[in-house]
Write an enzyme that holds these catalytic residues in place. Structure first.
Site, PDB file in Angstrom:
ATOM      1  N   GLY A 187       0.815  -1.210   0.000  1.00  0.00           N
ATOM      2  CA  GLY A 187       0.000   0.000   0.000  1.00  0.00           C
ATOM      3  C   GLY A 187       0.848   1.258   0.000  1.00  0.00           C
ATOM      4  N   ARG A 233       1.023  -5.346  -5.235  1.00  0.00           N
ATOM      5  CA  ARG A 233       1.101  -6.512  -4.367  1.00  0.00           C
ATOM      6  C   ARG A 233       1.257  -7.719  -5.281  1.00  0.00           C
ATOM      7  NH1 ARG A 233      -2.547  -3.337  -1.131  1.00  0.00           N
ATOM      8  NH2 ARG A 233      -1.695  -3.091   0.976  1.00  0.00           N
ATOM      9  N   ASP A 239       4.996  -4.810   6.244  1.00  0.00           N
ATOM     10  CA  ASP A 239       5.492  -6.125   6.634  1.00  0.00           C
ATOM     11  C   ASP A 239       5.608  -7.088   5.455  1.00  0.00           C
ATOM     12  OD1 ASP A 239       2.766  -6.293   6.341  1.00  0.00           O
ATOM     13  OD2 ASP A 239       2.375  -7.196   8.293  1.00  0.00           O
ATOM     14  N   THR A 286       4.080   2.778   5.804  1.00  0.00           N
ATOM     15  CA  THR A 286       2.710   2.301   5.874  1.00  0.00           C
ATOM     16  C   THR A 286       1.908   3.233   6.765  1.00  0.00           C
ATOM     17  OG1 THR A 286       1.251   0.563   6.750  1.00  0.00           O
ATOM     18  CG2 THR A 286       3.485   0.622   7.618  1.00  0.00           C
ATOM     19  N   ASP A 332      -0.564   2.638   8.483  1.00  0.00           N
ATOM     20  CA  ASP A 332      -1.180   1.969   9.631  1.00  0.00           C
ATOM     21  C   ASP A 332      -0.347   2.051  10.910  1.00  0.00           C
ATOM     22  OD1 ASP A 332      -3.074   1.184   7.749  1.00  0.00           O
ATOM     23  OD2 ASP A 332      -2.104  -0.744   7.395  1.00  0.00           O
ATOM     24  N   ASP A 362       1.784  -0.082  11.862  1.00  0.00           N
ATOM     25  CA  ASP A 362       1.523  -1.416  12.399  1.00  0.00           C
ATOM     26  C   ASP A 362       2.741  -2.340  12.354  1.00  0.00           C
ATOM     27  OD1 ASP A 362       1.627  -1.712   9.646  1.00  0.00           O
ATOM     28  OD2 ASP A 362      -0.076  -3.101   9.545  1.00  0.00           O
ATOM     29  N   ARG A 406      -6.319  -1.527   8.767  1.00  0.00           N
ATOM     30  CA  ARG A 406      -6.304  -2.996   8.793  1.00  0.00           C
ATOM     31  C   ARG A 406      -6.532  -3.499  10.215  1.00  0.00           C
ATOM     32  NH1 ARG A 406      -1.520  -5.632   5.413  1.00  0.00           N
ATOM     33  NH2 ARG A 406      -0.278  -4.558   6.974  1.00  0.00           N
TER      34      ARG A 406
END
Length: 358
Positions: free
Chosen positions: A14, A75, A106, A128, A130, A132, A174
């Protein structure tokens, strides 16, 4: 000190505001060190399909302020296969690419690890929205995404107040609820709904009723996209209908979706991307690879990418059999301590949302 003659740069997964700033910094630092730099168009798909361009200082002019990624992203399921991996390695050998700096999350780092294990030194730069990746306090794009979401939430607050309404807002992230959590706190929302914490639906509805009775007109509830009902439905829309039906407050639902991935990166993301990009090249020059650049306690540093990946799985309760076998007892203990620290940080902010939204 290792001296690479030619490196490749790519963005994968992303997109995130600040990716372009990172690609710019990597390119210019490497060129300044006398290396050749090539851009891999479309992430790992570009490696498989031999979509390579030469980068110069002018190739990355005026991109520091642009969102998205000028080299595009993808992706790539084929890259997860051995056949796809060998195509990518063949492209590296064809063009004399001796090392790669990969910008992404990741999934990007898993691919980077696979390349390193097959003889292509790779460094990961965390990009990212996120935030995360457990091993780093911060990922490029997080601040920009939060500010984009917050601006729109503030606009909704105005109309909620005017019409005595509630808006339930779903934001991206997510399985990580940090965008929802931070924007809920910063917008004065009545509640935050995130995957990391149990949500008291009945209690929240009663709180909205009580605040309405106390004269409050407008309400905001921020929901992470990673929260679902027991039957697999997105929770935000379901919650909006319940609030509307049970509180007497007209309630609307808004889904910001991918809009928070776009837009100009903030100063925070431009600075962090530049610092991380430069450090990635410096580490390659030191002969290091299979690492991820991190920000820990405000400082740019690095960690072994395998450690970072497993620490992330440990925090997210996604460990696979044998994941911890390659690490020492001290390393495993450090992963568990990091997971506990991250949970405590989330819990403290979550509590603060409710303490300040009376």
């Amino acid at each position: 000190m290792a001296k690479f003659r030619k490196i490749g740069v790519l963005a994968s997964g992303g997109d995130a505001p600040g990716m372009n700033a990172a690609l710019r910094a990597i390119t210019r630092k490497a060129l300044d060190e006398g290396m050749e730099v090539v851009g891999i168009i479309g992430g790992y798909s570009g490696l498989i399909n031999d979509n390579i361009i030469t980068l110069t200082p002018r190739s990355v002019s005026n991109i520091i302020s642009r969102g998205g990624t000028f080299m595009y992203s993808d992706r790539c399921d084929e890259f997860k296969t051995e056949a796809g991996m060998q195509k990518a390695i063949a492209t590296c050998k064809k063009h004399g690419i001796e090392a790669i700096v990969a910008c992404g999350g990741d999934g990007t780092f898993r691919g980077a690890t696979d390349l390193t294990n097959r003889g292509i030194p790779t460094v990961g730069v965390p990009c990212t929205i996120d935030n995360d990746i457990t091993a780093t306090d911060y990922t490029i794009g997080f601040d920009s995404a939060m500010n984009t979401a917050l601006k729109m939430i503030d606009c909704l607050r105005d109309t909620c107040e005017s019409h005595a309404r509630c808006n339930v807002v779903e934001v991206m992230g997510r399985d990580c609820g940090q965008i929802a959590l931070f924007t809920a706190l910063a917008s004065g929302a009545a509640a935050a709904v995130i995957p990391e914490m149990p949500f008291d639906e009945a209690g929240t509805i009663e709180r909205i009723k009580a605040m309405k009775a106390d004269g409050k007109r407008g309400f905001l509830v921020i929901v992470s996209e990673g929260v679902f009902t027991e039957d697999g439905k997105k929770y935000g829309e379901v919650l909006a209908k319940k609030i509307d039906a049970e509180t007497g407050v007209e309630t609307k639902f808004a889904r910001f979706a991918h809009v928070v991935r776009g837009g100009d990166p903030t100063l925070r993301d431009r600075m962090t991307a530049t610092q991380m990009g430069v450090r990635a090249v410096e580490l390659l020059l030191e002969g290091k690879s299979n690492i991820v650049i991190c920000e820990i306690d405000g400082k740019i540093t690095d960690l072994d990418i395998n450690y970072a990946l497993i620490a992330d799985r440990n925090y997210k309760n996604k460990l696979k059999p044998g994941d911890l076998d390659k690490f020492t007892a001290e390393q495993v203990a450090a992963m568990k301590a990091l997971a506990a620290q991250r949970h405590e940080e989330i819990e403290a902010i979550y509590k603060m949302v409710y303490e300040t939204s009376k």
